[in-house]
Scaffold this active site. Sequence first.
Site, short mmCIF file in Angstrom:
data_model
loop_
_atom_site.label_atom_id
_atom_site.label_comp_id
_atom_site.label_asym_id
_atom_site.label_seq_id
_atom_site.Cartn_x
_atom_site.Cartn_y
_atom_site.Cartn_z
N SER A 161 0.81 -1.21 0.00
CA SER A 161 0.00 0.00 0.00
C SER A 161 0.85 1.26 0.00
CB SER A 161 -0.89 -0.01 1.24
OG SER A 161 -1.26 1.30 1.59
N LYS A 162 0.38 2.21 -0.74
CA LYS A 162 1.10 3.47 -0.86
C LYS A 162 1.22 4.20 0.47
CE LYS A 162 0.97 7.63 -3.68
NZ LYS A 162 -0.09 8.63 -3.76
N ARG A 163 0.24 3.95 1.33
CA ARG A 163 0.25 4.64 2.63
C ARG A 163 1.43 4.24 3.50
NH1 ARG A 163 -5.65 3.83 3.41
NH2 ARG A 163 -4.95 1.86 4.22
#
Length: 520
Positions: A253-255
């Site tokens: 995930s980019k987060r």
Amino acid sequence: MTVRTRFAPSPTGYMHIGGMRSALFNWLFARQNGGQFILRIDDTDQARNVEEALAPILNAFRWLGLDWDEGPEVGGGYGPYFQSQRGDLYQAAAERLLAEGKAYRCFDSVEQVQTDKEHLREHNTPPAGMRRSLELSDAEIQTRLDRDEPWVLRFKVPHDRKIEIDDQIRGHVEWDSSLMFDPNISRSNGSPLYNFATVVDDAQLKITHVIRAEEHLTNTAVQVLLYEALGESVPVFAHIPFVMAPGTKKKISKREIDKYRKSPAFKILFDLSARVLPQIGIDEESVNPVMVGFYEQCGFLPAGLLNSLGRTGWSFDETTEFMSLGFLIEHFSLGRVVKSSAAFDPEKLMSYQSHWMAELSHEDRADQCLPFLQKAGLLSDSPSDAERSLVTRVVTALDDRIKVAGDILTYDYFFKADIEFSEKDFKKRVSRSGVPELLTEFRAVLAGHDGWSAESLEAALQSFVESKEVGAGLLIHALRIAATGSAIGPGVYDCLVLVGRETVLSRIDLALAMAAESSE
RNA sequence: GCCCCCAUCGUCUAGUGGCCCAGGAUGCGGGAUUCUCAGUCCCGAGACAGGGGUUCAAAUCCCCUUGGGGGUACCA
């Protein structure tokens, strides 16, 4: 029946690597069966800049060579392909369910529903029984409507059902409908919620096979009920495992990007981008390995990424590792998708990438490298034949050292006039007793050397060291540093040839001057 | 809490009851080649989560436990 699969990305401004894998499986399945692959844009949340946010996604598909039969830019017979433009479809379906008594208006506030659920949970009761609004009389409903009280539409789950699917990957999965809480299918503003919109869309688009990530498996129960309520046939489902971040058990995930930057599992990727991106004027923070664009910008081959994506969560047999897109189309099968989630493996990606890069001819490899040299300002925008030929010759000499196209920038000393000597290597190889003297003498040999080929240079150096009674290595290492500034590169004679006599001589002069300076 | 899914070397995986004291790849360690680096070639270490069954025989079937993941939203 023609196979129709789809991928429905949200325009987020980047293409997620895990999403790309889902898209690939859908695409492969459609292509293999001579069916259609549809791109539907899930843009209900983003009002503005859809075009801008969609561009990287479409670009990722194009870069990898995955085309779509219907969707943005190409249209198709079931459009529009943007959810934001399909409002009337959802509206009509919602009204029908309401009219048929298969859905009802729920006037409970979010807080109320929340409190009720918590209360029921304390008593260990499933929340399926919460249907206060269903008990409202027509008159009461009308009164509330007249008072403009907000309401949402809930689907009335038939509580006597066993819901069964034969998932192509999971096998037989079933749910007990009596445990299910009536799902909200449209918001108080009338817009549809995911489970509803997706069913309406997939039905209208005549999707035959829904291949999607495992996180949707539980949603399938509600969706099957919705298909039935709408009188539509239920598609075949295939829930593929997540793509996890390397070194973790969490979906990539980019987060989490800040964690990834520190993670050893991601190191080779970030090291690569740190080497390449600043040189071509791309902010390192602007792309990262979660995005497909990252790989394009570092100089990966579509074949490398595709091979990696195709092998995470799927295998052909016990030994085959290298697979072209054509091979995947021919041999892909849902039945061989693994059930357990798989971590994306950057090291394996590198191995596939190296393999596909090695498959390319030197000319093709040079074509891959060319744009990187241009972006780095080491080559003009419209390179001359001489420049192009130099690139090919350098790439040929570099051979397997070029794994991704961006690697060419490590050997920038072939393309620029001024080099910097690696301080550590200079000290180790040039600034040591006897070496500057040796270099000075050999410089004279080079200046008067007849011809400038690797073979003749090697012969010249050999006879020189023999006459001096020193090891060849001593001079070779010093010569490499002096001529290129770097301890790494092709064979030293290739380096001399590629750099050219004049430049070699002046670089040796520079090195000798520096050595003299440091010894004082 | 409830529901659903999953579980083989560090990682990606093969394995659908005997071919498995578990195969391949990647990574790792060692060696060879060599002017560096890369590559190539050999060699090596490395796994069936645990416990019960079923069976002549289980990594493979069943049950339990444990662990991981997902869902339980007026997110998708």
